[in-house]
Each structure stands twice: as C-alpha cells, then as structure tokens.
Write a protein that holds these residues in place. Structure first.
Motif, mmCIF file in Angstrom:
data_model
loop_
_atom_site.group_PDB
_atom_site.id
_atom_site.type_symbol
_atom_site.label_atom_id
_atom_site.label_comp_id
_atom_site.label_asym_id
_atom_site.label_seq_id
_atom_site.Cartn_x
_atom_site.Cartn_y
_atom_site.Cartn_z
ATOM 1 N N ARG A 139 0.820 -1.221 0.000
ATOM 2 C CA ARG A 139 0.000 0.000 0.000
ATOM 3 C C ARG A 139 0.847 1.261 0.000
ATOM 4 N NH1 ARG A 139 -3.038 -2.289 4.380
ATOM 5 N NH2 ARG A 139 -4.633 -3.593 3.501
ATOM 6 N N ARG A 140 2.017 1.194 0.605
ATOM 7 C CA ARG A 140 2.831 2.388 0.776
ATOM 8 C C ARG A 140 3.777 2.669 -0.385
ATOM 9 N NH1 ARG A 140 5.552 3.124 6.198
ATOM 10 N NH2 ARG A 140 5.345 5.261 5.503
ATOM 11 N N MET A 141 4.052 1.685 -1.218
ATOM 12 C CA MET A 141 5.011 1.908 -2.299
ATOM 13 C C MET A 141 4.298 2.046 -3.639
ATOM 14 S SD MET A 141 6.700 -1.887 -2.640
ATOM 15 C CE MET A 141 7.520 -1.683 -4.181
ATOM 16 N N ASP A 142 4.993 2.653 -4.593
ATOM 17 C CA ASP A 142 4.445 2.779 -5.941
ATOM 18 C C ASP A 142 4.326 1.392 -6.559
ATOM 19 O OD1 ASP A 142 4.394 5.519 -5.703
ATOM 20 O OD2 ASP A 142 6.439 5.746 -6.476
ATOM 21 N N PRO A 143 3.286 1.174 -7.363
ATOM 22 C CA PRO A 143 3.139 -0.154 -7.969
ATOM 23 C C PRO A 143 4.279 -0.472 -8.939
ATOM 24 C CG PRO A 143 1.244 1.253 -8.489
ATOM 25 C CD PRO A 143 2.190 2.062 -7.690
#
Length: 138
Positions: A60-64
C-alpha cells in the motif's frame, strides 16, 4: 507486492482451516490431538499471517511495480535489477569453520571450538569486508 501478499494470504487462510481439522483428525487418544503437529501448523499459520501483513502493508505504501499494474508493458520492467555479487570464497570458509565448531562441540573438544571460533572470526571478517579491499573493492 500485491501478488505476493495475496499468495501468502491464501496460504494463511488454508492453514487457518487445516490446523483445527488436523487437531480433530488426530484426536484418536483420550489426551487430545497431536500437540506437535498442531503446534507446528499453528506457528506456520502465524508466520504466514505475519508475512501477509508485512507485504500488504508495504504494497500500500510503495508505488506499484510493473508486475502489479495491469496496463504495464514488458519494456516497463527493463533496466537494472539490482546488485549481484561476484564469486566469493568467504562463505565456504565461514561454513567450514562453523562445521568445525559444531563437530568440536559434539565431541566436547573445547580447544577445537576455540580454534574454530578464531578462524571463524577471520572468515566472517573477510566476508563482511570483501568489497573494501582486493579485486572487488568499491
């Protein structure tokens, strides 16, 4: 990382269902089910749940990543993948000194444990500082 989180979530759900079933199936004696297998399954459930929470939290916290996006192209994943170390002899020496120490503990040869510990410290130092000197120095 969402795909990895879903895989571990499926494993966690499977283990949540299997653990009580295992307890009931092994309830052949008057003492209850098999404590060893049930405990191992319960701990495995907790470990997979922990990995699921970790991966889900970071997803959820990192870019895909390109693997996580449905509209991504193959070329989006191109580029440097990371640092891969070259060959090294130090893991071999670390393993050998550890095996000498374990053998010495099994045979109660304390003098050999001390020799293995000294050689192990040298081998571990070589492994840790491998990229500070010699051919692969940075």
């Amino acid at each position: 990382m969402k795909a990895e989180a879903w895989i571990f979530a499926a494993c966690t759900i499977f283990l949540v269902l299997v653990t009580p079933a295992y307890w009931l199936v092994t309830d052949a004696s008057d003492h209850g089910g098999d404590w060893t297998g049930t405990s191992a399954l319960f701990m495995t459930t907790l470990l997979t749940a922990m990995v699921t929470l970790y991966l889900g939290f970071h997803a959820r916290r990192m870019d895909p990543r390109p693997e996580d996006r449905k509209e991504a192209e193959i070329a989006d994943g191109a580029g440097e993948l990371g640092f891969f170390p070259p060959y090294s002899w130090w893991p071999l020496w670390c393993a050998l000194t550890l095996s000498v120490m374990v053998f010495a503990l099994a045979m109660a040869a304390w003098w050999l444990v001390i020799i293995g510990g000294v050689l192990g410290a040298v081998a571990l130092s070589g492994l840790v500082f491998e990229y500070y000197r010699g051919e692969h120095a940075h």
